[in-house]
Design an enzyme around this catalytic site. Structure first.
Site, mmCIF file in Angstrom:
data_model
loop_
_atom_site.group_PDB
_atom_site.id
_atom_site.type_symbol
_atom_site.label_atom_id
_atom_site.label_comp_id
_atom_site.label_asym_id
_atom_site.label_seq_id
_atom_site.Cartn_x
_atom_site.Cartn_y
_atom_site.Cartn_z
ATOM 1 N N LYS A 48 54.448 -25.398 -38.464
ATOM 2 C CA LYS A 48 53.306 -24.515 -38.243
ATOM 3 C C LYS A 48 52.621 -24.886 -36.935
ATOM 4 O O LYS A 48 52.488 -26.069 -36.626
ATOM 5 C CB LYS A 48 52.283 -24.644 -39.388
ATOM 6 C CG LYS A 48 52.791 -24.248 -40.756
ATOM 7 C CD LYS A 48 51.701 -24.502 -41.798
ATOM 8 C CE LYS A 48 52.168 -24.149 -43.189
ATOM 9 N NZ LYS A 48 51.114 -24.451 -44.206
ATOM 10 N N GLY A 50 49.740 -25.858 -34.583
ATOM 11 C CA GLY A 50 48.618 -26.733 -34.910
ATOM 12 C C GLY A 50 49.059 -28.159 -35.081
ATOM 13 O O GLY A 50 48.286 -29.092 -34.851
ATOM 14 N N LYS A 62 39.196 -35.477 -41.582
ATOM 15 C CA LYS A 62 37.760 -35.448 -41.292
ATOM 16 C C LYS A 62 37.013 -34.587 -42.309
ATOM 17 O O LYS A 62 35.837 -34.846 -42.606
ATOM 18 C CB LYS A 62 37.503 -34.946 -39.871
ATOM 19 C CG LYS A 62 37.594 -36.034 -38.816
ATOM 20 C CD LYS A 62 38.890 -36.802 -38.941
ATOM 21 C CE LYS A 62 39.112 -37.899 -37.955
ATOM 22 N NZ LYS A 62 40.456 -38.503 -38.112
ATOM 23 N N ILE A 192 43.415 -45.190 -37.865
ATOM 24 C CA ILE A 192 43.859 -44.427 -39.032
ATOM 25 C C ILE A 192 43.687 -45.244 -40.311
ATOM 26 O O ILE A 192 43.158 -44.758 -41.316
ATOM 27 C CB ILE A 192 45.324 -43.974 -38.865
ATOM 28 C CG1 ILE A 192 45.445 -42.989 -37.705
ATOM 29 C CG2 ILE A 192 45.838 -43.332 -40.151
ATOM 30 C CD1 ILE A 192 46.875 -42.596 -37.376
ATOM 31 N N GLU A 211 45.537 -56.226 -41.778
ATOM 32 C CA GLU A 211 45.866 -56.004 -40.372
ATOM 33 C C GLU A 211 46.521 -57.266 -39.805
ATOM 34 O O GLU A 211 46.006 -58.369 -39.975
ATOM 35 C CB GLU A 211 44.600 -55.666 -39.573
ATOM 36 C CG GLU A 211 44.732 -55.730 -38.066
ATOM 37 C CD GLU A 211 45.828 -54.859 -37.510
ATOM 38 O OE1 GLU A 211 46.544 -55.328 -36.601
ATOM 39 O OE2 GLU A 211 45.992 -53.701 -37.971
ATOM 40 N N GLY A 279 50.892 -47.310 -37.262
ATOM 41 C CA GLY A 279 51.214 -46.649 -36.008
ATOM 42 C C GLY A 279 52.172 -45.488 -36.179
ATOM 43 O O GLY A 279 52.639 -45.188 -37.285
ATOM 44 N N ARG A 280 52.469 -44.835 -35.060
ATOM 45 C CA ARG A 280 53.332 -43.664 -35.060
ATOM 46 C C ARG A 280 54.380 -43.817 -33.962
ATOM 47 O O ARG A 280 54.188 -44.554 -32.994
ATOM 48 C CB ARG A 280 52.507 -42.384 -34.835
ATOM 49 C CG ARG A 280 51.454 -42.167 -35.928
ATOM 50 C CD ARG A 280 50.649 -40.898 -35.676
ATOM 51 N NE ARG A 280 51.446 -39.692 -35.801
ATOM 52 C CZ ARG A 280 51.670 -39.044 -36.951
ATOM 53 N NH1 ARG A 280 51.159 -39.501 -38.086
ATOM 54 N NH2 ARG A 280 52.404 -37.951 -36.976
ATOM 55 N N ALA A 332 44.338 -36.209 -30.008
ATOM 56 C CA ALA A 332 44.424 -34.753 -29.875
ATOM 57 C C ALA A 332 43.656 -34.259 -28.659
ATOM 58 O O ALA A 332 44.131 -33.377 -27.929
ATOM 59 C CB ALA A 332 43.901 -34.091 -31.147
ATOM 60 N N HIS A 455 12.765 -39.359 -28.821
ATOM 61 C CA HIS A 455 12.285 -40.334 -29.803
ATOM 62 C C HIS A 455 11.771 -39.576 -31.027
ATOM 63 O O HIS A 455 11.032 -38.602 -30.876
ATOM 64 C CB HIS A 455 11.156 -41.167 -29.205
ATOM 65 C CG HIS A 455 10.463 -42.047 -30.190
ATOM 66 N ND1 HIS A 455 10.993 -43.246 -30.606
ATOM 67 C CD2 HIS A 455 9.280 -41.899 -30.858
ATOM 68 C CE1 HIS A 455 10.172 -43.807 -31.478
ATOM 69 N NE2 HIS A 455 9.120 -43.012 -31.648
#
Length: 478
Positions: A48, A50, A62, A192, A211, A279-280, A332, A455
């Protein structure tokens, strides 16, 4: 365009100005800008338009993180503000339906923009057959007069782990796994992994975040990592840095993992779900790079020979998005900028190169992080004589209202321009735009200090940090 009849389609385009392989953010932004400049465009996308960002990443995640923020707000209202509210339950199906509606409306919007621009969108896998030719499954061969754009994106890296979409999931399928797990082991403490750890904690899961590096978001400033880790631990997330996964076994009710600590100790972690976010990797399989005289580098990227044009060693073949190696950021919004650059280059214009140092980086966890420019360590390594200004968000009234901690850190050349700005705290993803301009326009602290920040706002802390660096601090001294 030269057109002929092809079985299964009303018409086939034999020749066009630009052929784009991949319809994600980099691909469709290239297509829209090229069409606006009067070029004829064929866009091939096997799924698709996108891409990952719209359908599996940025947008749905998000949307879910916004729902998580609402859940967190209920707890804050009760525990901090005396609002006698409680969370009865989370209707997972209703939440998913809202998320999917947001994605679908965005998808229709992209399709509409492409149709209005007269971009020929072809659904099918595509491969290069030469330096100016592409074959699209179910469609045929197309020759590009001006050039070809490679925008095939990336996929999650899964080192030695087989994702099943239920017990072991990646960032591509984590949002679509069934239901809300009671416990999650998140492997990977980059943006991510931190976002998914934050999301699941908000939804009530017990979360362990592992991690391998010695700190979370290791590409960010060390102070960003420190404040982020503090915020996540305060929320009850078990953060383990400098730790490595030894092995993971899928059980009937979840996953059992063994993790090696920095001291060499082996610990067992059990969770209902293992989320792999380490990661990618670029997607080049089936792309036919060799047929055009190209090859990926040792990491799988397709590197440009000319970064000012994002053009490969084969003239007329350009690259955008996740196929690009660093300094491209795999973000992106960087892909949008790359798409604009390539489209304008193909149209014969002379656009300015992408300034990757001025591209903002955001982690949408709770707390959020947002940065632009060099970290303090990077600035020192580059040979700059550095001056640093910091301001805790809790030093301004609006920061006290939010009560989530956080900070502003500004890295400058001593007596000179701003090199980097780093934020941690609530809503800093919406605050980073000002700092992007400051870094991108080579402003100095005195340039920023003369402008008044409203302020009470969180942005006051940004203004105060620059006032202090300019020698005009109100609430702190340099």
């Amino acid at each position: 365009m030269t057109q002929t009849q092809v079985k299964g389609r009303a018409e086939h385009i034999d020749e066009t100005d630009v052929v784009i392989i991949g319809g994600g953010t980099g691909g469709y932004s290239t297509a829209l800008r090229a069409a606006a400049l009067g070029l004829e465009v064929v866009l091939a996308e096997r799924d698709k338009v996108g891409g990952t960002c719209l359908h599996r990443g940025c947008i749905p995640s998000k949307a879910m993180l916004h729902a998580a923020e609402l859940v967190d707000g209920i707890a804050e209202a009760r525990e901090r503000w005396g609002v006698k509210a409680s969370l009865e339950s989370v209707d997972w199906q209703a939440l998913v339906a809202t998320r999917d509606d947001i994605v679908a409306r965005n998808h229709r919007g992209v399709e509409g923009h492409l149709a209005h621009a007269a971009v020929e969108v072809v659904h099918g896998s595509a491969e290069l057959t030469g330096p100016r030719s592409v074959r699209i499954d179910g469609y045929g061969d197309v020759t590009a007069r001006r050039g070809i754009v490679l925008a095939t994106g990336s996929r999650p890296r899964t080192p030695g782990l087989a994702a099943d979409g239920t017990r072991v999931v990646t960032s591509d399928d984590a949002l679509f796994a069934p239901g809300l797990p009671d416990s999650v082991l998140v492997l990977g403490g980059g943006a991510i992994g931190v976002e998914y750890a934050s999301l699941h904690r908000s939804m009530g899961a017990r979360v362990t975040l592992v991690e391998a590096a010695d700190r979370l978001v290791p590409l960010e400033d060390a102070d960003v990592s420190r404040h982020l880790t503090r915020g996540l631990k305060k929320r009850g997330i078990d953060v383990r840095t400098g730790a490595r996964l030894v092995e993971a076994t899928v059980l009937g009710g979840g996953v059992r993992a063994t993790v090696r600590t920095p001291r060499g100790e082996v610990r067992t972690v059990e969770a209902e779900r293992l989320l792999v976010a380490v990661g990618r990797v670029p997607v080049t399989d089936g792309l036919g790079l060799a047929a055009a005289g190209l090859a990926p580098d040792r990491r799988g990227y397709v590197a440009p020979a000319d970064w000012s044009r994002l053009e490969t060693a084969v003239p007329g073949i350009h690259v955008v998005g996740d196929l690009l190696p660093p300094p491209s950021l795999g973000l992106a919004h960087a892909s949008f900028a790359e798409g604009l650059l390539v489209a304008e280059t193909l149209a014969g214009l002379r656009p300015a190169p992408v300034d990757y140092a001025a591209v903002p980086r955001v982690t949408y966890s709770a707390p959020q992080t947002a940065s632009v420019g060099l970290t303090e360590a990077q600035a020192r390594d580059a040979g700059h004589e550095v001056a640093v200004g910091t301001m805790p968000l809790t030093a301004v009234a609006k920061g006290m209202v939010h009560g989530q901690g956080g900070m502003v850190k500004v890295v400058t050349e001593r007596g000179g321009r701003v090199l980097g700005v780093h934020l941690v705290g609530p809503h800093v993803s919406e605050m980073i735009a000002e700092s992007q301009l400051i870094v991108g326009w080579d402003a100095e602290p005195s340039d920023v200090a003369r402008h008044i920040h409203a302020h009470p706002t969180l942005s006051e802390a940004v203004g105060e940090a620059f006032l202090t660096l300019a020698g005009r601090g109100l609430h702190q001294r340099a």
